[in-house]
Design a protein around this motif. Structure first.
Motif, PDB file in Angstrom:
ATOM      1  N   ALA A  65     -36.900  35.564  56.997  1.00 58.52           N
ATOM      2  CA  ALA A  65     -36.218  36.257  56.355  1.00 58.52           C
ATOM      3  C   ALA A  65     -35.043  36.249  55.560  1.00 58.52           C
ATOM      4  O   ALA A  65     -34.022  36.658  54.718  1.00 58.52           O
ATOM      5  CB  ALA A  65     -35.026  36.974  58.102  1.00 58.52           C
ATOM      6  N   LYS A  66     -35.111  33.974  55.527  1.00 58.14           N
ATOM      7  CA  LYS A  66     -33.972  33.187  54.999  1.00 58.14           C
ATOM      8  C   LYS A  66     -34.378  33.576  53.204  1.00 58.14           C
ATOM      9  O   LYS A  66     -33.671  33.487  52.999  1.00 58.14           O
ATOM     10  CB  LYS A  66     -33.789  32.291  55.474  1.00 58.14           C
ATOM     11  N   ALA A  67     -35.284  33.555  52.963  1.00 57.58           N
ATOM     12  CA  ALA A  67     -36.039  33.373  52.192  1.00 57.58           C
ATOM     13  C   ALA A  67     -35.832  34.567  51.439  1.00 57.58           C
ATOM     14  O   ALA A  67     -35.483  34.073  50.460  1.00 57.58           O
ATOM     15  CB  ALA A  67     -37.018  32.756  51.688  1.00 57.58           C
ATOM     16  N   PRO A  78     -27.264  41.651  50.821  1.00 58.26           N
ATOM     17  CA  PRO A  78     -26.633  42.087  51.716  1.00 58.26           C
ATOM     18  C   PRO A  78     -25.965  42.128  52.798  1.00 58.26           C
ATOM     19  O   PRO A  78     -26.248  40.619  52.896  1.00 58.26           O
ATOM     20  CB  PRO A  78     -28.489  43.345  51.689  1.00 58.26           C
ATOM     21  N   THR A  79     -25.504  42.327  53.187  1.00 61.57           N
ATOM     22  CA  THR A  79     -24.726  41.986  54.848  1.00 61.57           C
ATOM     23  C   THR A  79     -25.768  42.508  56.200  1.00 61.57           C
ATOM     24  O   THR A  79     -25.296  42.190  56.402  1.00 61.57           O
ATOM     25  CB  THR A  79     -23.177  42.668  54.225  1.00 61.57           C
ATOM     26  N   VAL A  80     -26.582  42.898  55.895  1.00 58.56           N
ATOM     27  CA  VAL A  80     -27.699  42.642  56.962  1.00 58.56           C
ATOM     28  C   VAL A  80     -27.766  40.911  58.031  1.00 58.56           C
ATOM     29  O   VAL A  80     -27.907  40.080  57.230  1.00 58.56           O
ATOM     30  CB  VAL A  80     -28.881  43.115  57.088  1.00 58.56           C
ATOM     31  N   LEU A  81     -27.313  42.058  59.243  1.00 53.33           N
ATOM     32  CA  LEU A  81     -27.074  40.730  60.375  1.00 53.33           C
ATOM     33  C   LEU A  81     -28.661  40.616  60.676  1.00 53.33           C
ATOM     34  O   LEU A  81     -29.462  41.355  60.893  1.00 53.33           O
ATOM     35  CB  LEU A  81     -25.784  40.844  60.915  1.00 53.33           C
ATOM     36  N   VAL A  82     -28.920  39.098  61.036  1.00 51.44           N
ATOM     37  CA  VAL A  82     -29.312  39.078  61.511  1.00 51.44           C
ATOM     38  C   VAL A  82     -29.773  38.283  63.477  1.00 51.44           C
ATOM     39  O   VAL A  82     -29.586  36.759  63.294  1.00 51.44           O
ATOM     40  CB  VAL A  82     -30.955  38.242  61.132  1.00 51.44           C
ATOM     41  N   ILE A  83     -29.599  38.458  64.274  1.00 47.68           N
ATOM     42  CA  ILE A  83     -28.777  38.203  65.081  1.00 47.68           C
ATOM     43  C   ILE A  83     -29.993  37.651  66.654  1.00 47.68           C
ATOM     44  O   ILE A  83     -31.367  38.494  66.633  1.00 47.68           O
ATOM     45  CB  ILE A  83     -27.752  39.172  66.273  1.00 47.68           C
ATOM     46  N   ASN A  84     -29.876  36.556  66.693  1.00 40.08           N
ATOM     47  CA  ASN A  84     -30.866  35.735  67.538  1.00 40.08           C
ATOM     48  C   ASN A  84     -30.277  35.960  68.960  1.00 40.08           C
ATOM     49  O   ASN A  84     -30.185  36.947  69.248  1.00 40.08           O
ATOM     50  CB  ASN A  84     -31.567  34.048  66.960  1.00 40.08           C
ATOM     51  N   GLN A  88     -25.769  34.642  67.738  1.00 35.65           N
ATOM     52  CA  GLN A  88     -25.815  34.817  66.380  1.00 35.65           C
ATOM     53  C   GLN A  88     -26.334  34.501  65.029  1.00 35.65           C
ATOM     54  O   GLN A  88     -28.218  35.040  65.459  1.00 35.65           O
ATOM     55  CB  GLN A  88     -25.800  33.160  66.468  1.00 35.65           C
ATOM     56  N   ASP A  89     -25.369  34.786  63.997  1.00 35.78           N
ATOM     57  CA  ASP A  89     -26.561  34.949  62.920  1.00 35.78           C
ATOM     58  C   ASP A  89     -27.528  34.095  62.274  1.00 35.78           C
ATOM     59  O   ASP A  89     -27.629  32.699  62.313  1.00 35.78           O
ATOM     60  CB  ASP A  89     -25.889  35.870  61.643  1.00 35.78           C
ATOM     61  N   ILE A  90     -28.374  34.184  62.069  1.00 32.90           N
ATOM     62  CA  ILE A  90     -29.827  33.111  61.671  1.00 32.90           C
ATOM     63  C   ILE A  90     -28.902  32.590  60.617  1.00 32.90           C
ATOM     64  O   ILE A  90     -28.942  31.680  59.893  1.00 32.90           O
ATOM     65  CB  ILE A  90     -31.407  33.587  60.977  1.00 32.90           C
ATOM     66  N   GLN A 120     -39.505  41.673  67.376  1.00 34.99           N
ATOM     67  CA  GLN A 120     -40.014  40.698  67.050  1.00 34.99           C
ATOM     68  C   GLN A 120     -40.666  40.051  66.266  1.00 34.99           C
ATOM     69  O   GLN A 120     -41.801  40.225  65.965  1.00 34.99           O
ATOM     70  CB  GLN A 120     -40.806  40.617  68.912  1.00 34.99           C
ATOM     71  N   ALA A 121     -40.392  38.193  66.018  1.00 33.28           N
ATOM     72  CA  ALA A 121     -40.748  37.456  64.913  1.00 33.28           C
ATOM     73  C   ALA A 121     -42.269  36.772  65.255  1.00 33.28           C
ATOM     74  O   ALA A 121     -42.475  37.070  66.519  1.00 33.28           O
ATOM     75  CB  ALA A 121     -39.786  37.111  64.528  1.00 33.28           C
ATOM     76  N   SER A 122     -43.072  36.498  64.785  1.00 36.48           N
ATOM     77  CA  SER A 122     -43.816  35.838  64.730  1.00 36.48           C
ATOM     78  C   SER A 122     -44.281  34.267  65.990  1.00 36.48           C
ATOM     79  O   SER A 122     -44.840  34.464  66.251  1.00 36.48           O
ATOM     80  CB  SER A 122     -44.722  35.453  64.034  1.00 36.48           C
ATOM     81  N   ASN A 123     -42.997  33.644  66.736  1.00 40.90           N
ATOM     82  CA  ASN A 123     -42.715  32.997  67.330  1.00 40.90           C
ATOM     83  C   ASN A 123     -42.181  33.563  68.746  1.00 40.90           C
ATOM     84  O   ASN A 123     -42.408  33.120  69.417  1.00 40.90           O
ATOM     85  CB  ASN A 123     -41.713  31.488  66.548  1.00 40.90           C
ATOM     86  N   GLY A 124     -42.388  34.736  68.684  1.00 40.73           N
ATOM     87  CA  GLY A 124     -42.111  35.548  70.028  1.00 40.73           C
ATOM     88  C   GLY A 124     -40.849  35.745  70.196  1.00 40.73           C
ATOM     89  O   GLY A 124     -40.738  36.442  71.302  1.00 40.73           O
ATOM     90  N   ASN A 125     -39.664  34.787  69.539  1.00 42.41           N
ATOM     91  CA  ASN A 125     -38.006  35.673  69.187  1.00 42.41           C
ATOM     92  C   ASN A 125     -38.136  36.993  69.361  1.00 42.41           C
ATOM     93  O   ASN A 125     -38.647  37.905  68.017  1.00 42.41           O
ATOM     94  CB  ASN A 125     -36.932  34.557  68.877  1.00 42.41           C
ATOM     95  N   GLN A 126     -36.971  37.619  69.949  1.00 40.55           N
ATOM     96  CA  GLN A 126     -36.896  39.050  69.714  1.00 40.55           C
ATOM     97  C   GLN A 126     -35.296  39.234  68.542  1.00 40.55           C
ATOM     98  O   GLN A 126     -33.893  37.885  69.096  1.00 40.55           O
ATOM     99  CB  GLN A 126     -36.434  40.209  70.929  1.00 40.55           C
ATOM    100  N   TYR A 127     -35.184  39.671  67.713  1.00 43.66           N
ATOM    101  CA  TYR A 127     -34.346  39.717  66.918  1.00 43.66           C
ATOM    102  C   TYR A 127     -33.307  41.274  67.295  1.00 43.66           C
ATOM    103  O   TYR A 127     -33.985  42.264  67.087  1.00 43.66           O
ATOM    104  CB  TYR A 127     -34.203  38.984  65.167  1.00 43.66           C
ATOM    105  N   ILE A 128     -31.963  40.851  66.514  1.00 44.24           N
ATOM    106  CA  ILE A 128     -31.792  42.428  66.253  1.00 44.24           C
ATOM    107  C   ILE A 128     -31.277  42.242  64.779  1.00 44.24           C
ATOM    108  O   ILE A 128     -30.541  41.607  64.329  1.00 44.24           O
ATOM    109  CB  ILE A 128     -30.457  42.861  67.486  1.00 44.24           C
TER     110      ILE A 128
END
Length: 445
Positions: A65-67, A78-84, A88-90, A120-128
């Motif tokens: 996502a960062k890349a 874009p100002t799309v926020l990725v909240i962990n 917090q935004d990544i 849900q990312a490949s590492n199992g964590n969920q993001y909004i």
């Protein structure tokens, strides 16, 4: 520019400005209200940006996502926020807790909102993922600020109003100038060439103006010609009367012959003035005669009976043929003068020993009166010209039968006054045929 231009220009400008301001204000208030209520964007551009970022996060993790955000195609990220899971935004961007709570609450809505997603990312964590409404930029098509949009709308409105006002006011201005030139005596004024290739009611108005100018020029030219002819015709008998008076003064013994000459010239003047008065009334459409029901056979028979005395004096005669009795609604005196002029004109040019023929033919729709003589006829090029007042065909008049050239002109106008028409034609075996046609259903004006 005239007053009409400014009225049209200001009217259309104000109308367009009010319309643009109303529509723009409604759109602005709608967008502001929607953003203020939910705190995040929910349009197609937001759906697209959030969807692309969600795919990168799901299959590439935070690094993917960062890349993606660091190498986002285009001029702006874009100002799309990725909240962990720690809210917090990544990319460590500021996240308003109120907006985050609204986004979390939106995840439970049904149907789901495409611009707010839980991934849900490949590492199992969920993001909004969502795009905040305040200071949002979804990196879609470039968005212009409100001042620039108002300036463009204002400029377009003014240009359109000016062009439309000029389009309407220019032909009216041309017509006003042309009317003034026409009123000042320039009868050659026309406006159609100056109006160009327009295709609207204004070009039709210009054509009507040209027709009016042409008609006016024709009538005035005819009046000038008629005045010239009348002056010329009046001068001859007046000159002869003055000569007779001078002769009587110098030779008293010839007083009787001079008085006789003066009497004849006076009668001619009276006849000429009477015909001119009749012609003038017919051309102006004024008639003192009342319309009445008349018997056309009796009318022609009376005229022929009177004219036969003159015919016998020159060795001719007039014959009358009528298979049916014809009743018309019309002006007796006008028709009497018309047919008397035609019959006496035919008798004047008829050959001695030949008969002038007058006939009535009745059809289902019209009544035709034909008067045919055995004279020299008329040159084909002058057949229509003989209906003009004071027009004479040279070389066809007999000695002692000089007229004024008003008989056929009066006949034509009298017959047209009864919605009829008159035509002349040379007969194959010599002579002239005058045909008068009256519609049976027509009534005189």
């Amino acid at each position: 520019m005239g007053k009409l231009f400014w009225k049209i220009f200001l009217g259309f400008s104000l109308t367009l400005l009010v319309t643009v301001a109303g529509v723009g204000g409604a759109i602005y208030l709608n967008e502001k209200t929607a953003s203020g209520e939910e705190g995040f964007l929910r349009d197609r551009r937001a759906d697209f940006v959030v969807g692309v970022t969600a795919n990168a996060l799901q299959y590439g993790g935070e690094a993917g996502a960062k890349a993606l955000l660091e190498h986002w195609p285009g001029h702006k990220v874009p100002t799309v926020l990725v909240i962990n899971q720690h809210h917090q935004d990544i990319l460590n961007r500021t996240v308003r807790s109120e907006t985050l709570q609204q986004a979390i609450h939106a995840l439970d809505q049904s149907p789901p909102i495409p611009s707010v997603r839980r991934v849900q990312a490949s590492n199992g964590n969920q993001y909004i993922l969502f795009i905040p409404a305040e200071g949002a930029d979804s990196a879609g098509p470039p968005r212009y600020n409100l001042q620039l949009q108002i300036f463009i709308a204002l400029l377009a409105s003014l240009l359109f109003s000016a062009g439309f006002a000029l389009y309407l006011s220019r032909p009216i201005k041309l017509l006003r100038r042309a009317s003034r030139r026409l009123a000042e005596g320039d009868l050659s004024t026309r406006v159609s060439p100056e109006l160009g290739n327009r295709n609207d009611e204004l070009i039709e108005l210009g054509a009507d103006f040209d027709y009016m100018a042409t008609r006016l020029q024709t009538l005035l030219d005819a009046q000038r010609l008629l005045l010239h002819d009348v002056s010329h015709e009046l001068r001859s008998p007046v000159a002869r009367m003055r000569l007779a008076v001078g002769l009587a003064q110098q030779q008293p013994d010839k007083l009787a012959s001079a008085l006789s000459r003066i009497e004849r010239e006076t009668e001619r003047l009276d006849e000429l003035l009477g015909q001119m008065l009749t012609l003038s009334r017919l051309e102006s459409g004024i008639s003192s005669e009342n319309s009445e029901t008349l018997n056309l056979n009796d009318l022609l028979a009376t005229i022929i009976q009177d004219a036969n005395f003159e015919a016998q004096a020159v060795g001719s005669s007039i014959t009358f043929h009528a298979a049916d009795e014809v009743i018309l609604q019309g002006h007796y005196e006008l028709l009497r003068r018309a047919f008397e002029n035609i019959i006496r004109n035919a008798l004047k040019y008829n050959q001695a020993g030949q008969a002038v023929t007058v006939s009535i033919l009745k059809t289902q729709s019209a009544v035709i009166v034909e008067v045919r003589d055995h004279g020299p006829g008329l040159p084909e090029t002058e057949i229509e010209s003989v209906f003009q007042p004071f027009y004479r065909v040279r070389g066809t008049e007999k000695a002692g039968h000089v007229g004024y050239g008003l008989g056929l002109a009066i006949a034509k106008r009298a017959i047209e006054h009864h919605q009829g028409n008159i035509s002349l034609s040379n007969c194959d075996d010599g002579g002239l045929c005058v045909r008068c046609t009256f519609p049976l259903t027509a009534a005189p004006a």
